[in-house]
Motif scaffolding. Structure first.
Motif, PDB file in Angstrom:
ATOM      1  N   SER A 104       0.835  -1.205   0.000  1.00 25.85           N
ATOM      2  CA  SER A 104       0.000   0.000   0.000  1.00 25.85           C
ATOM      3  C   SER A 104       0.864   1.247   0.000  1.00 25.85           C
ATOM      4  N   GLN A 116      -7.372   0.677  -0.275  1.00 31.22           N
ATOM      5  CA  GLN A 116      -7.696  -0.562   0.435  1.00 31.22           C
ATOM      6  C   GLN A 116      -8.921  -0.365   1.334  1.00 31.22           C
ATOM      7  N   ASP A 160      -5.907  -1.456  -4.803  1.00 28.98           N
ATOM      8  CA  ASP A 160      -5.273  -2.013  -3.615  1.00 28.98           C
ATOM      9  C   ASP A 160      -6.219  -3.012  -2.962  1.00 28.98           C
ATOM     10  N   GLU A 161      -5.936  -4.266  -3.128  1.00 28.41           N
ATOM     11  CA  GLU A 161      -6.747  -5.359  -2.593  1.00 28.41           C
ATOM     12  C   GLU A 161      -8.227  -5.193  -2.876  1.00 28.41           C
TER      13      GLU A 161
HETATM   14 MG   LIG Z   1      -2.146  -2.675   2.301  1.00 28.85          MG
END
Ligand SMILES: [Mg+2]
Ligand SMILES: Nc1ncnc2c1ncn2[C@@H]1O[C@H](COP(=O)(O)OP(=O)(O)OP(=O)(O)O)[C@@H](O)[C@H]1O
Lengths: 504, 332
Positions: A42, A84, A161-162
């Motif tokens: 991240s 995220q 991000d994810e």
């Molecule tokens: Mg992360």
């Protein structure tokens, strides 16, 4: 757009989150970024999107050095990031969220924007209602909105991000299809995840981060074991399924009827035995979360009974459930589970069962926090605030905070955001509790997790609840069909049998 | 009481509500950006005194009002600097400024106590003033009263209909999300704190040059207005139109207290003076009914067509505080 990181370094106090990272990403490709919790994924992405600034190193777009000092700069260069933890405005309407930050005249035309929004989303097969309030959307829908917004802003490099941690299998399919379309159009996609299977089917190349270092890059096709070894520095395998359920009933629902618009969940009957793990499977919003909240007094059932260790706790509030050794860990860790601004030591002070006196024994709780940090492998220090932890480490902290003496734990997505190693470790910790007679009731979007760790499974489909299925004899395909609403005839047969058995 | 007198009284309510309306709009803008400016009780007093003084010296209403705005802008710059840049507690800084400015006003204002100053007269609007009832109520007022009414609409439009207004909502709601959308959060917070402060500073001279002419030190009777404005901002749900209703309701209740006093000698006059507050709280409770569980149940049981409409109305009535109100934003 060709994106290149050159010698990127970033420190957070003593933590060296990115160490001399060099990475080149071709335009039109989908680049995967893999790495365990706290590896620095991240951080690297936030540097590219201007959210944080590197200590040293530079970013090159199409070969030209650029200074990205704020998200405004990143937007200017066509870089958009899906964070995220969703960064949107929940109390505002979807279309307002879509418009905020877009360039244009003083007074935006909602009518026209809605039209354009609908056109845009139809290209990706999304079907969001532009008038809906964002806090009524699922995580997956909020992501879809963000992606559309970024594209409409003119992003030519898209960082995710994810994005697959909180969404249903269907939403994931849609997302992947959309990303492939975008890559074909020449956009650069950066896909951060620790779900190997997602990265394997989507990305043409992956970069692996470990403890801040870029440890290597691998092109497709991939060898899963090799990826795992690069991520963790060692080989990892799932343990065997094991069951430690005993025969005494610790928790029971009788003819429970809960209503939470638009869902009606009727006639839920089942018994949780001590040491047993029950998984709740279903697409997001099928009623699992509603039932779970009704089980701990956070939602009042319309009728029926909730019985904990022989005591009728129907219509009691959560506090009373807690006094009866029931604990609930919700999915939104920063909103409901942890207190932003407080350090880990302070969290253990609040949650502690010991030293309840007026004055705080700081030294004691600092030590306790440090022990827990060791025990749960949290990357952080006792005086780190919870929001400074990486996503996965926040989750570990939340689990470490659960009291020792509990007889029933209800968990919502217990391993969401955790890497494979931590997930296995975390379940090891939970199963240890089961050995001591603690029972677990958990929701997960990950069907493999449900099959691996539950003894029995309840399947949800738009408010319908299956009778408990034996996890050992249920297959992944079967479960996948059930949560999609197929194969329920058979289930109802089982249910009738189950209920008539229960009655006799 | 004849109809004429009532009409005259109501027109007075609109005039005496004007400074409250303007100050409430100012504070609403500031709080929408996530900053609480608690200094306004002192700012209203200080700007009332200084604005009056400047008007006396220059014999110009315009400079009087301008001076008030400058005072408001300066004090709010202190609030902005200490809370946004130095990240100190907004509440503590605002509170100290509220007290300091009030005492400064009384202390520095001694020389002009009881002076004669210019007074803003009403300016009737041709044609419109002859409309029955409405003409008397709305179109025979002073220029500042017209301005206060127009400002309600402008502020509402700005916050809810324009692009920068949408970003303003975002900044107050979740600054990090506004930041990733390209906003310069700190700069915008400065901007809205200072603009809001200037409007609060306009309310002061509006009292001493129009609504309650003259500066009479502690008996000018303006102490407390700022706290009321703060309460109305909250009751108004950070919405200029609702806040304006609150301001007028308050001015109306105050007027009612004055009018009824001679008829209700059995009720202590203090009761009538404080009655506006509990009444406002009741109004707030009513407005927030939609949050309750029984209301949600009731709505869920309605047929689909009615339900959508009803929940939309309730939702629009609910007042939600800007999510980040009072908390500083730090980019990492
Ligand atoms: Mg992360
Ligand atoms: N704002 C911050 N302040 C202090 N430390 C931070 C901050 N942000 C990140 N860190 C630290 O930097 C390291 C890398 O964090 P990062 O969020 O990049 O990890 P990640 O790879 O995204 O992990 P996850 O998979 O858990 O999300 C972690 O040790 C984290 O605690």
């Amino acid at each position: 757009m060709n994106v290149e990181f050159k010698n990127i370094n970033k420190h957070f106090g003593p933590v060296h989150a990115n160490v001399d990272i060099n990475l080149n990403i071709q335009s039109g490709s989908i680049q995967g970024i893999l790495g365990e919790n706290g590896a620095g994924k991240s951080t690297l992405m936030k540097i590219l999107s201007g959210f944080i600034q590197p200590d040293s190193g530079g970013i090159y777009l199409d070969g030209k050095a650029v200074l990205i000092d704020s998200p405004a700069d990143a937007i200017k260069y066509g870089i958009g990031m899906l964070h995220q933890d969703p960064l949107d405005f929940p109390p505002m309407r979807l279309i307002e969220n879509f418009i905020v930050g877009q360039r244009g005249g003083l007074v935006p035309s909602y009518k026209e924007t809605i039209k354009e929004f609908k056109e845009l989303q139809s290209r990706f097969g999304f079907s969001l209602n532009p008038e809906a309030y964002v806090d009524t959307l699922t995580v997956g829908e909020r992501q879809q909105l963000e992606i559309l917004r970024l594209l409409w802003m003119g992003a030519s490099a898209l960082i995710l991000d994810e994005p697959t941690t909180g969404i249903s299998a269907q939403q994931k399919e849609k997302l992947f299809a959309a990303l492939k379309i975008l890559a074909e159009q020449g956009k650069t996609i950066i896909f951060v995840s620790h779900k190997l299977e997602d990265v394997e089917i989507l990305c043409s190349k992956v970069a692996i981060l470990r403890k801040g270092y870029l440890v290597g890059e691998v092109p497709s096709p991939y060898d899963t074991d090799q990826l795992v070894e690069m991520m963790f520095g060692k080989v990892i395998s799932l343990g065997d399924r094991n069951t430690v359920a005993q025969n005494d009933v610790v928790f029971e629902l009788r003819d429970l009827f809960v209503e939470h618009y638009p869902l009606k969940i009727e006639n839920v009957n089942f018994q949780l035995r001590s040491g047993e793990v029950i998984g709740l499977a279903g697409m997001e919003g099928s009623g699992q979360d509603v039932l779970l909240r009704a089980c701990v007094g956070l939602l009042r059932p319309v009728s029926g009974k909730v019985i904990v260790k022989g005591k009728d706790l129907t219509n009691k509030n959560y506090l009373e459930f807690m006094q009866n050794e029931v604990s609930f860990l919700p999915a939104s860790r920063l909103e409901e589970g942890l207190v932003p601004g407080l350090s880990l030591a302070e969290h253990f002070t609040i949650a502690g069962e010991e030293k309840k006196g007026l004055f705080i024994d700081k030294e004691y709780f600092r030590e306790k926090a440090e022990n827990m940090i060791d025990e749960y492998h949290i990357i952080g220090r006792s005086d780190s605030t919870v929001e400074s932890l990486s996503g996965g480490n926040q989750q570990r902290a939340a689990l470490a905070l659960l009291k020792k003496s509990l007889s029933i734990i209800l968990l919502e997505h217990p391993t969401r955001g955790l890497d494979i190693e931590s997930a296995i470790y975390m379940w090891g910790k939970l199963k240890e509790r089961c050995l001591q007679g603690c029972s677990i009731f958990f929701i997960s979007g990950d069907l493999e997790e449900i099959l691996q760790y539950s003894d029995r499974i309840l399947v949800f489909f738009s408010g319908h609840v299956s009778p408990p299925l034996d996890a050992a004899t249920t297959s992944l395909e079967q479960l996948g069909q059930l949560i999609g609403g197929k194969g329920w005839d058979q289930v109802f047969e089982i249910k009738e049998n189950y209920e008539s058995n229960a009655n006799t | 009481m004849s109809g004429d007198i009532i009409l005259f009284g109501l027109a007075g309510v609109i005039a005496s509500g004007a400074p409250i309306v303007i100050a409430v709009i100012g504070e609403t803008l500031t709080e929408r950006a996530g900053v609480i400016n608690l200094s306004l009780n002192g700012v209203i007093l200080l700007s009332a005194m200084i604005g009056f003084w400047v008007a006396v010296e220059t014999d110009s209403l315009f400079f009087g009002f301008l001076a008030g705005m400058v005072v408001g802008a300066l004090v709010s710059t202190i609030v902005a600097f200490s809370s946004i840049t130095l990240k100190q507690s907004q509440v503590a800084v605002g509170f100290i400024l509220a007290i300091t400015c009030r005492d400064l006003a009384y202390f520095l204002g001694n020389p002009i106590m009881g002076s004669q100053g210019p007074i803003m007269l009403s300016t009737s609007i041709p044609l419109l003033k002859d409309i029955p009832i409405l003409g008397r109520l709305l179109f025979q007022q002073s220029l500042m009263t017209y301005l206060s009414i127009i400002m309600i609409g402008i502020a509402w439009f700005w916050i809810f209909k324009t692009r920068p207004g949408l970003m303003l909502q975002g900044i107050g709601e979740k600054p990090a999300a506004a930041y990733v959308r390209g906003a310069n959060v700190q700069k915008m917070r400065y901007f809205y704190t200072i603009v809001g402060g200037a409007l609060v500073g306009l309310a002061g001279p509006l009292y001493t040059l129009s609504v309650k002419p003259g500066w009479k030190g502690t008996i000018t009777g303006l102490d407390g207005i700022g706290w009321i404005v703060l309460a109305i901002t909250i009751f108004g749900g950070w919405n200029p139109i609702r806040a304006a209703f609150g301001a007028y309701l308050f001015a109306f209740l105050q007027w009612l207290g004055l009018v009824l006093q001679p008829y209700m000698t059995s009720i202590p006059s203090q009761v009538l003076q404080v009655a506006p507050f509990p009444l406002m709280i009741l109004a707030l409770l009513f407005v927030n009914m939609g949050n309750t569980e029984w209301m949600e149940r009731l709505i869920a049981s309605l047929p689909d067509t009615v339900r959508l409409g009803a929940s939309k109305i309730l939702r629009s009535m609910q007042s939600r505080q800007p999510g980040s109100l009072g908390t500083p934003f730090e980019r990492q």
